[in-house]
Write a protein that holds these residues in place. Structure first.
Motif, PDB file in Angstrom:
ATOM      1  N   ALA A  30       0.891  -0.977  -0.189  1.00  0.00           N
ATOM      2  CA  ALA A  30       0.133  -0.046  -0.315  1.00  0.00           C
ATOM      3  C   ALA A  30       0.834   1.384  -0.144  1.00  0.00           C
ATOM      4  CB  ALA A  30      -1.222   0.820   1.638  1.00  0.00           C
ATOM      5  N   GLU A  31       0.112   2.526  -0.350  1.00  0.00           N
ATOM      6  CA  GLU A  31       0.412   3.648  -0.683  1.00  0.00           C
ATOM      7  C   GLU A  31       1.866   4.067   1.249  1.00  0.00           C
ATOM      8  OE1 GLU A  31       2.970   5.152  -2.776  1.00  0.00           O
ATOM      9  OE2 GLU A  31       1.670   3.308  -4.259  1.00  0.00           O
ATOM     10  N   ASP A  32       0.908   3.794   1.709  1.00  0.00           N
ATOM     11  CA  ASP A  32       1.221   3.657   3.202  1.00  0.00           C
ATOM     12  C   ASP A  32       1.742   3.162   3.945  1.00  0.00           C
ATOM     13  OD1 ASP A  32      -1.054   2.459   3.049  1.00  0.00           O
ATOM     14  OD2 ASP A  32      -2.454   4.013   4.888  1.00  0.00           O
ATOM     15  N   PHE A  33       1.787   2.642   3.330  1.00  0.00           N
ATOM     16  CA  PHE A  33       2.630   1.079   4.189  1.00  0.00           C
ATOM     17  C   PHE A  33       4.023   1.183   5.457  1.00  0.00           C
ATOM     18  CE2 PHE A  33       6.521  -2.123   3.984  1.00  0.00           C
ATOM     19  CZ  PHE A  33       5.732  -3.382   4.829  1.00  0.00           C
ATOM     20  N   ASN A  48       8.378   4.679   6.363  1.00  0.00           N
ATOM     21  CA  ASN A  48       7.046   4.410   5.598  1.00  0.00           C
ATOM     22  C   ASN A  48       7.033   5.165   4.303  1.00  0.00           C
ATOM     23  OD1 ASN A  48       5.094   5.258   8.655  1.00  0.00           O
ATOM     24  ND2 ASN A  48       7.981   6.116   8.806  1.00  0.00           N
ATOM     25  N   GLY A  49       6.370   3.846   3.490  1.00  0.00           N
ATOM     26  CA  GLY A  49       6.051   3.953   1.881  1.00  0.00           C
ATOM     27  C   GLY A  49       7.062   3.195   1.520  1.00  0.00           C
ATOM     28  N   LYS A  50       7.000   2.695   0.387  1.00  0.00           N
ATOM     29  CA  LYS A  50       7.812   1.774  -0.326  1.00  0.00           C
ATOM     30  C   LYS A  50       8.776   2.387  -0.734  1.00  0.00           C
ATOM     31  CE  LYS A  50       3.421   0.386  -3.544  1.00  0.00           C
ATOM     32  NZ  LYS A  50       2.925   0.502  -5.080  1.00  0.00           N
ATOM     33  N   GLU A  51       9.383   3.811  -0.718  1.00  0.00           N
ATOM     34  CA  GLU A  51      10.120   3.802  -1.328  1.00  0.00           C
ATOM     35  C   GLU A  51      11.737   4.101   0.069  1.00  0.00           C
ATOM     36  OE1 GLU A  51      11.295   4.730  -4.482  1.00  0.00           O
ATOM     37  OE2 GLU A  51       9.603   4.714  -4.421  1.00  0.00           O
ATOM     38  N   LYS A 111      -3.880  -5.746  -0.176  1.00  0.00           N
ATOM     39  CA  LYS A 111      -2.130  -5.170   0.011  1.00  0.00           C
ATOM     40  C   LYS A 111      -1.976  -4.916   1.205  1.00  0.00           C
ATOM     41  CE  LYS A 111      -2.179  -2.574  -3.643  1.00  0.00           C
ATOM     42  NZ  LYS A 111      -1.049  -2.627  -5.259  1.00  0.00           N
TER      43      LYS A 111
END
Length: 142
Positions: A30-33, A48-51, A111
């Motif tokens: 998810a974008e907010d993983f 926080n997040g994919k990056e 997700k």
């Protein structure tokens, strides 16, 4: 809810040691993983997040010649996917280890929204400091 795609992605990401392929797993974030790992190692903390998740793996890969996994199982229970693994790693300073880790993922709407690694970070720290992982004998009853 079926987590078939996530189970398959975990099998690919954490099976086969040198064949580990996290591509599909990353595609299911998810974008907010949110991803957590003990901050007792230099690459620990909350990501926080994919990056940031990808930055975590880049940091790990920068510390080791290799760091690979073999899943013992991929278990789905309600909204969670649990992956106990054997980790094999060789530090750029020369030491190596075989260790047990556990990945815990929370799933929402197909997700991955949360992940955490549970691991013996003392062994990893020993390797990063250029020492073979310390082992102690089991305690005997007195």
């Amino acid at each position: 809810m079926s987590n078939t795609a996530i189970i398959a992605a975990c099998e690919k990401a954490f099976s086969g040691f040198e064949k580990n392929d996290k591509t599909e797993l990353v595609g299911l974030l998810a974008e907010d993983f949110v991803f957590e790992f003990s901050d007792s190692l230099p690459y620990g903390g909350t990501y926080n997040g994919k990056e940031e998740f990808l930055a975590f793996w880049k940091h790990v890969n920068g510390e080791y010649e290799y760091f690979n996994y073999e899943a013992r199982a991929v278990l789905a229970v309600e909204d969670y996917v649990i992956v106990p693994v054997i980790a094999r790693a060789k530090s750029k300073k020369g030491g190596s280890m075989e260790n047990e880790h556990l990945f815990l993922f929370k799933v929402s709407d197909g997700k991955l929204v949360y992940g955490r690694i549970y691991a013996d970070t003392a062994r990893g720290r020993d390797l990063l400091e250029g020492r073979e992982p310390r082992r102690y004998p089991k305690a005997l009853a007195v």
